[in-house]
Write a protein that holds these residues in place. Sequence first.
Motif, short mmCIF file in Angstrom:
data_model
loop_
_atom_site.label_atom_id
_atom_site.label_comp_id
_atom_site.label_asym_id
_atom_site.label_seq_id
_atom_site.Cartn_x
_atom_site.Cartn_y
_atom_site.Cartn_z
N GLU A 274 -6.25 4.93 2.09
CA GLU A 274 -5.58 4.70 0.81
C GLU A 274 -4.14 5.33 0.91
O GLU A 274 -4.11 6.45 1.68
N TRP A 275 -3.23 4.87 0.22
CA TRP A 275 -1.98 5.45 0.11
C TRP A 275 -1.70 6.28 -1.23
O TRP A 275 -2.26 5.68 -2.17
N VAL A 276 -0.93 7.20 -1.33
CA VAL A 276 -0.60 7.71 -2.59
C VAL A 276 1.06 7.93 -2.89
O VAL A 276 1.60 8.53 -1.85
N LYS A 277 1.60 7.46 -3.77
CA LYS A 277 2.95 7.65 -4.18
C LYS A 277 3.08 8.52 -5.33
O LYS A 277 2.64 8.21 -6.40
N LYS A 278 3.79 9.50 -5.04
CA LYS A 278 4.01 10.47 -6.13
C LYS A 278 5.12 9.87 -7.10
O LYS A 278 6.44 9.62 -6.41
N GLU A 279 5.03 9.78 -8.34
CA GLU A 279 6.31 9.37 -9.14
C GLU A 279 6.93 10.55 -9.64
O GLU A 279 6.41 11.78 -9.83
N SER A 280 7.93 10.28 -10.17
CA SER A 280 8.82 11.34 -10.87
C SER A 280 8.48 12.09 -12.10
O SER A 280 8.73 13.17 -12.36
N ASP A 281 7.46 11.39 -12.81
CA ASP A 281 6.82 11.90 -14.13
C ASP A 281 5.61 12.52 -13.79
O ASP A 281 4.94 12.96 -14.59
N GLY A 282 5.18 12.91 -12.41
CA GLY A 282 4.02 13.51 -12.22
C GLY A 282 2.74 12.73 -11.89
O GLY A 282 1.86 13.26 -11.50
N LYS A 283 2.91 11.58 -12.20
CA LYS A 283 1.72 10.48 -12.06
C LYS A 283 1.67 10.27 -10.52
O LYS A 283 2.86 10.39 -9.93
N VAL A 284 0.79 9.54 -10.03
CA VAL A 284 0.69 8.97 -8.67
C VAL A 284 0.08 7.53 -8.78
O VAL A 284 -0.58 7.21 -9.55
N LYS A 285 0.61 6.68 -7.86
CA LYS A 285 -0.16 5.35 -7.77
C LYS A 285 -0.74 5.32 -6.67
O LYS A 285 -0.52 5.90 -5.46
N ILE A 286 -1.76 4.54 -6.46
CA ILE A 286 -2.72 4.54 -5.22
C ILE A 286 -3.03 3.09 -4.80
O ILE A 286 -3.18 2.29 -5.70
N GLY A 287 -2.76 2.75 -3.57
CA GLY A 287 -3.15 1.48 -3.13
C GLY A 287 -3.90 1.66 -1.57
O GLY A 287 -4.09 2.77 -1.44
N ILE A 288 -4.13 0.62 -1.06
CA ILE A 288 -4.70 0.42 0.20
C ILE A 288 -3.52 0.19 1.50
O ILE A 288 -2.62 -0.34 0.91
N THR A 289 -3.54 0.88 2.70
CA THR A 289 -2.55 0.61 3.59
C THR A 289 -2.49 -0.76 4.23
O THR A 289 -3.69 -1.55 3.97
N GLU A 290 -1.42 -1.05 4.75
CA GLU A 290 -1.44 -2.06 5.63
C GLU A 290 -2.41 -2.24 6.59
O GLU A 290 -2.97 -3.47 6.76
N PHE A 291 -2.51 -1.24 7.45
CA PHE A 291 -3.77 -1.24 8.28
C PHE A 291 -5.09 -1.44 7.56
O PHE A 291 -5.71 -2.43 8.07
N ALA A 292 -5.42 -0.91 6.40
CA ALA A 292 -6.76 -1.45 5.71
C ALA A 292 -6.91 -2.94 5.59
O ALA A 292 -7.71 -3.65 5.70
N GLN A 293 -5.74 -3.48 4.79
CA GLN A 293 -5.74 -4.82 4.35
C GLN A 293 -5.77 -5.48 5.63
O GLN A 293 -6.58 -7.03 5.64
N LYS A 294 -5.28 -5.26 6.81
CA LYS A 294 -5.31 -6.27 8.03
C LYS A 294 -6.74 -6.30 8.59
O LYS A 294 -7.10 -7.17 8.92
N GLU A 295 -7.64 -5.00 8.47
CA GLU A 295 -8.77 -4.97 8.58
C GLU A 295 -9.77 -5.72 8.00
O GLU A 295 -10.73 -6.41 8.65
N LEU A 296 -9.65 -5.73 6.68
CA LEU A 296 -10.29 -6.53 5.92
C LEU A 296 -10.04 -8.07 6.02
O LEU A 296 -10.99 -8.83 5.57
N GLY A 297 -8.75 -8.38 6.18
CA GLY A 297 -8.79 -9.81 6.11
C GLY A 297 -8.12 -10.44 4.83
O GLY A 297 -7.58 -9.58 3.96
N ASP A 298 -8.30 -11.72 4.50
CA ASP A 298 -7.65 -12.27 3.39
C ASP A 298 -8.58 -11.54 2.18
O ASP A 298 -9.68 -11.90 1.92
N ILE A 299 -7.91 -10.91 1.17
CA ILE A 299 -8.31 -10.40 -0.03
C ILE A 299 -8.51 -11.62 -0.95
O ILE A 299 -7.65 -12.38 -1.37
N VAL A 300 -10.01 -11.83 -1.64
CA VAL A 300 -10.01 -12.60 -2.57
C VAL A 300 -10.51 -12.15 -3.97
O VAL A 300 -10.34 -12.91 -5.02
N PHE A 301 -10.74 -10.81 -4.16
CA PHE A 301 -11.05 -10.24 -5.53
C PHE A 301 -10.97 -8.72 -5.52
O PHE A 301 -10.84 -8.10 -4.31
#
Length: 129
Positions: free
Chosen positions: A14-41
Motif C-alpha cells: 500500500e502507498w501513503v500520501k501525506k496531505e497538507s491538512d494532516g490527513k493521508v490518502k492510501i491506495g495500492i502500488t503499481e507493483f501490487a496491481q500488476k501482480e493482481l491483474g485486471d481489477i473488477v471490484f
Amino acid sequence: MSVPKDLLYSKDHEWVKKESDGKVKIGITEFAQKELGDIVFVELPEAGSQINAGDSFGSVESVKTVSELYAPVAGTVAETNDQLEDSPEFVNDSPYEKAWMIELENVDSSDLGTLLDADAYEKLIGADA
C-alpha cells in the motif's frame, strides 16, 4: 515500474500520501496491481470507521483472486473513493492518482515512521532504481 518519491510504502504494497491538512490518502502500488491483474471490484469501509494499523480495511477482486487491503497506519476514515465502485479499472490505469482508496484523519504519526521510503520500497520489490 513507477514508485513515486513523494509517497511512503508498506511491505503489504500500500502507498501513503501525506496531505497538507494532516490527513493521508492510501491506495495500492503499481507493483501490487500488476501482480493482481485486471481489477473488477473494490470493497472499501464506510466513512467514520476506525482503523488500526495492520487491520484489513477492504479488498480488491481481480480476474485472478481476491486480496485483502491492510491499513499501513491507524486513523478514522474521512472519505472513500466512491469512483472505484463504478470504475475499479482505475486501480490498474492510475494507481497513484485516480485510484486512491481511503483518506484517513486523526492519523497516528508514529505509524508513518514505520513505513518505507521510495528507495527502500524499490529494494523490497526488486525494482531498478
